[in-house]
Write an enzyme that holds these catalytic residues in place. Structure first.
Site, PDB file in Angstrom:
ATOM      1  N   GLU A  50       0.830  -1.207   0.000  1.00  0.00           N
ATOM      2  CA  GLU A  50       0.000   0.000   0.000  1.00  0.00           C
ATOM      3  C   GLU A  50       0.866   1.259   0.000  1.00  0.00           C
ATOM      4  O   GLU A  50       0.647   2.179   0.780  1.00  0.00           O
ATOM      5  CB  GLU A  50      -0.961  -0.006   1.195  1.00  0.00           C
ATOM      6  CG  GLU A  50      -1.996  -1.116   1.100  1.00  0.00           C
ATOM      7  CD  GLU A  50      -3.090  -1.014   2.168  1.00  0.00           C
ATOM      8  OE1 GLU A  50      -2.858  -0.343   3.192  1.00  0.00           O
ATOM      9  OE2 GLU A  50      -4.158  -1.589   1.952  1.00  0.00           O
TER      10      GLU A  50
ATOM     11  N   GLU B 129      -6.748  -7.883  -0.801  1.00  0.00           N
ATOM     12  CA  GLU B 129      -7.200  -7.916   0.588  1.00  0.00           C
ATOM     13  C   GLU B 129      -8.699  -7.681   0.608  1.00  0.00           C
ATOM     14  O   GLU B 129      -9.170  -6.534   0.582  1.00  0.00           O
ATOM     15  CB  GLU B 129      -6.514  -6.825   1.432  1.00  0.00           C
ATOM     16  CG  GLU B 129      -5.043  -7.049   1.669  1.00  0.00           C
ATOM     17  CD  GLU B 129      -4.444  -6.030   2.652  1.00  0.00           C
ATOM     18  OE1 GLU B 129      -5.199  -5.181   3.194  1.00  0.00           O
ATOM     19  OE2 GLU B 129      -3.227  -6.090   2.876  1.00  0.00           O
TER      20      GLU B 129
END
Ligand code: NAG
Ligand code: NAG
Ligand code: NAG
Ligand code: NAG
Ligand code: NAG
Ligand code: NAG
Ligand code: NAG
Length: 622
Positions: free
Chosen positions: A179, A259
């Protein structure tokens, strides 16, 4: 009333002889390729560092039984290098043993070695000793930070290399950073450096990827050329919109949610996070229906033993338990969520998956489609070909002369595209890329028995057209469905109810099965009865291998089917098999059939046909 679920034994066995192991991104067909074959993963996150080694196998087996084909794990740097230069890869830290175990059980692995991992883990996996250097800029091209990263990766990645898929190990993809688009630095040189570093240790072939929040804002600083950009998002939102964000960075290639949040993290002082099972199951169903790849984060959360928990800012530390409201509890117990996810995954067992089992005579190839008679077929045939051209815009797939006899269930790369129906729907729109697999399951709905048209052939009497292009090169499977049902090849397990997901418009044709017991010793049992399939749409139903016939309550007027007592048994459980061609209710609620004493032959009708004249005469039939 009793419950049905998709058969569990419809597994297509693919054998690859002599070809080297490979794993790659196919940009043209928007998918992964494993050994050259189209591949999709359904994965779950498990962090070995949050589970005692003695339980690794137990947790992995439970994940495997849920239907997953891959697992995803982080590697926390600070867990393996607590003090500079002192590495520990033994006992609970033996990541190589964990990878071997996963492979032995049958899993592929998605590896996330950082260096930064977030993960609600102390300092996001970075060793706190980096901060001895007061000026260090973490996660950037700062030379001091890079020196430490290079040294660590120089230790870790060579250890990982033998476990890559192409080296006969389980690892199919490797994530770079984590991320990064959410971090302030937005330092592309740092990502470029990591890419070169990973490639220098792991080789040019390995699929490297990034993961970012599903919005262009995150992808802007998180994505980089040569790193396949994936997104992460939780349940309850608009799945199509979320994947559109991935397309911003990656216009072509497989859709991947790295995710998908089954639950959420906790903080000291805030209520335990809970995400409802129904919401998770619904979104998972939508993701899978799009043909996307998914990793469920977490499938088992585990425990932040010792001092390993992290914290959020403004300062909110996380507790010891990382249960995450995941499908497996912190202690590895199965939850309602586990079973709901298992159900959603099972529904993927469609006719296409089962072609080899259902087609005893094997496939037949021909330029143009053959008819049922030519294929010695009675009821249903599978016709497969590929799209010859790119159809990025909706393109008509048609039978201009109305020669689909009688109904064709069309899917492109396993995703339902629509239904062609004789004299009703002669064209539907499809999208897909050149080379995408087109599956057409053709149903014979009954031959004409009156008048001049009684020479009623079945199948695709002339080939289908894509736009103006006739489709050629068909592979045809003559399906021995009744034999497969009576030989019990389609599974026979009973299901538990799930408050699972809202359905997509159509699903590929799928088998469901269940059983019920009629106690013996009760006078007058069994008796003649009627079976009703509320909320099912159209298909075929068998009891103990006896084909009761077609059901089509969504067209009407018949709602119940006659079940003669002679096919029922008190000596053994009675087996019900349903082949639903359009969409089963299982994804919207309990998946049940009902028995009823009274027939319903005059249910509502849903048709564009006008009511007939008052009196019936032979002329009506012409
Ligand atoms: C390495 O880690 C294992 C597992 O946590 C532990 O049992 C062992 O004592 C550690 N070794 C060293 C040298 O710290
Ligand atoms: C979901 O997003 C897509 C694409 O942005 C949009 O077309 C669709 O209308 C949205 N669906 C809902 C239910 O909001
Ligand atoms: C039939 O066609 C398929 C798909 O093109 C091909 O893989 C297969 O080898 C062919 N089989 C025969 C017997 O020619
Ligand atoms: C389909 O599109 C891809 C790129 O999007 C292109 O590489 C390929 O050549 C096209 N195929 C055909 C048959 O037009
Ligand atoms: C196919 O798509 C085109 C363009 O979007 C549309 O005009 C047409 O009505 C569609 N046809 C069918 C059969 O849905
Ligand atoms: C059925 O027979 C009629 C009369 O011989 C012929 O015109 C027609 O083409 C045949 N139809 C089919 C589907 O073979
Ligand atoms: C139902 O299937 C089970 C398992 O295949 C079998 O043992 C049983 O005999 C079947 N029931 C009947 C009534 O045929």
């Amino acid at each position: 009333m009793f419950l049905l679920r998709a058969g569990t034994t419809l597994l297509l066995l693919l054998v690859f002889l002599g070809s080297p192991r490979s794993f790659s991104v196919d940009y043209q067909h928007d998918c992964f390729r494993k050994d050259g074959e189209r591949f999709r993963y359904i994965s779950g996150s498990i962090h070995y560092n949050r589970i005692p080694r003695v339980y690794w196998k137990d947790r992995l087996l439970k994940m495997y039984m849920a239907g997953l084909n891959a697992i995803q794990t982080y590697i926390p740097w600070n867990y393996h290098e607590m003090y500079p230069g002192q590495y520990n890869f033994s006992g609970d830290r033996d990541v190589e043993y964990f990878l071997k175990l996963a492979q032995d059980i049958g899993f592929l692995v998605i590896l996330r070695p950082g260096p930064y991992i977030c993960a609600e883990w102390d300092m996001g996996g970075l060793p706190a000793w980096l901060l001895k250097n007061k000026n260090i800029v973490l996660r950037s091209s700062d030379p001091d930070y890079i020196t430490a990263v290079d040294k660590w990766m120089g230790k870790l990645l060579p250890m990982i290399k033998p476990y890559l898929y192409q080296n006969c190990g389980p690892i199919i993809t490797v994530q770079v950073e984590n991320e990064y688009g959410s971090y302030f630095a937005c330092d592309y040189n740092y990502l470029r450096h990591l890419t070169k570093l990973f490639r220098s240790h792991l080789g040019e072939e390995v699929v490297l990827f990034t993961t970012d929040g599903a919005s262009p804002g995150y992808l802007k600083c998180g994505a980089l050329q040569d790193l396949y950009a994936t997104v992460d998002f939780g349940p309850g939102g608009n799945v199509t919109a979320a994947f559109e964000a991935q397309r911003y960075a990656e216009p072509r290639g497989p859709l991947v949610n790295s995710e998908f949040y089954t639950g959420w993290l906790d903080n000291w002082g805030s209520p335990h996070a809970e995400v409802p099972t129904a919401v998770v199951a619904k979104s998972l169903n939508e993701i899978l229906a799009m043909g996307a790849n998914v990793n469920m984060y977490m499938f088992i959360g585990g425990t932040n033993f010792g001092y390993w928990n992290g914290a959020n800012a403004p300062y909110k530390p996380q507790p010891t338990s990382y249960d995450y409201d995941a499908p497996l509890t912190e202690a590895g117990d199965l939850t309602k969520k586990y079973f709901a996810i298992q159900e959603v995954i099972k529904e993927l067992l469609t006719i296409s998956d089962a072609l080899d089992k259902l087609s005893f005579s094997g496939p037949v190839n021909s330029t143009n489609p053959l008819t049922f008679i030519e294929l010695n077929q009675v009821s249903l045939d599978g016709f497969l070909t590929t799209l010859p051209v790119n159809c990025t815009k909706p393109t008509p797939l048609s039978s201009p002369l109305n020669e689909v006899h009688d109904r064709a269930y069309v899917s492109v790369d396993g995703v339902s595209a629509g239904i062609l129906e004789r004299s009703k729907v002669i064209a539907i729109n499809v999208t897909g890329n050149a080379g995408s697999q087109l599956d057409v399951l053709v149903e014979n709905m009954g031959r004409i028995n009156y008048g001049k048209d009684i020479n009623d052939s079945k199948g695709l009497l002339s080939t289908l057209y894509l736009g103006t292009l006739p489709l050629t090169g068909w592979t045809m499977y003559s399906l021995s469905i009744d034999e497969a049902v009576s030989q019990g090849l389609l599974g026979d397990k009973e299901a538990t109810p799930t408050d699972a997901p809202q359905p997509v418009a159509l699903s590929p044709p799928t088998f469901y099965s269940g059983s019920f017991i009629i106690p013996d010793g009760i006078p007058d049992l069994p008796q003649d009865t009627y079976i009703k399939l509320p909320k099912w749409r159209k298909g075929q139903v068998w009891i103990n291998g006896f084909n009761l016939g077609r059901y089509w309550p969504s067209r009407g007027p018949q709602v119940t089917l006659f079940v003669p007592a002679n096919i029922l048994s008190t000596a053994a459980p009675n087996n019900v098999t349903v082949l639903e061609l359009e969409k089963a209710p299982c994804s919207a609620g309990p998946c049940t059939v009902e028995f009823t004493a009274d027939p319903i032959l005059n249910g509502p009708v849903y048709s564009d046909h006008k009511q007939r004249r008052r009196l019936f005469s032979k002329e009506d039939l012409l």
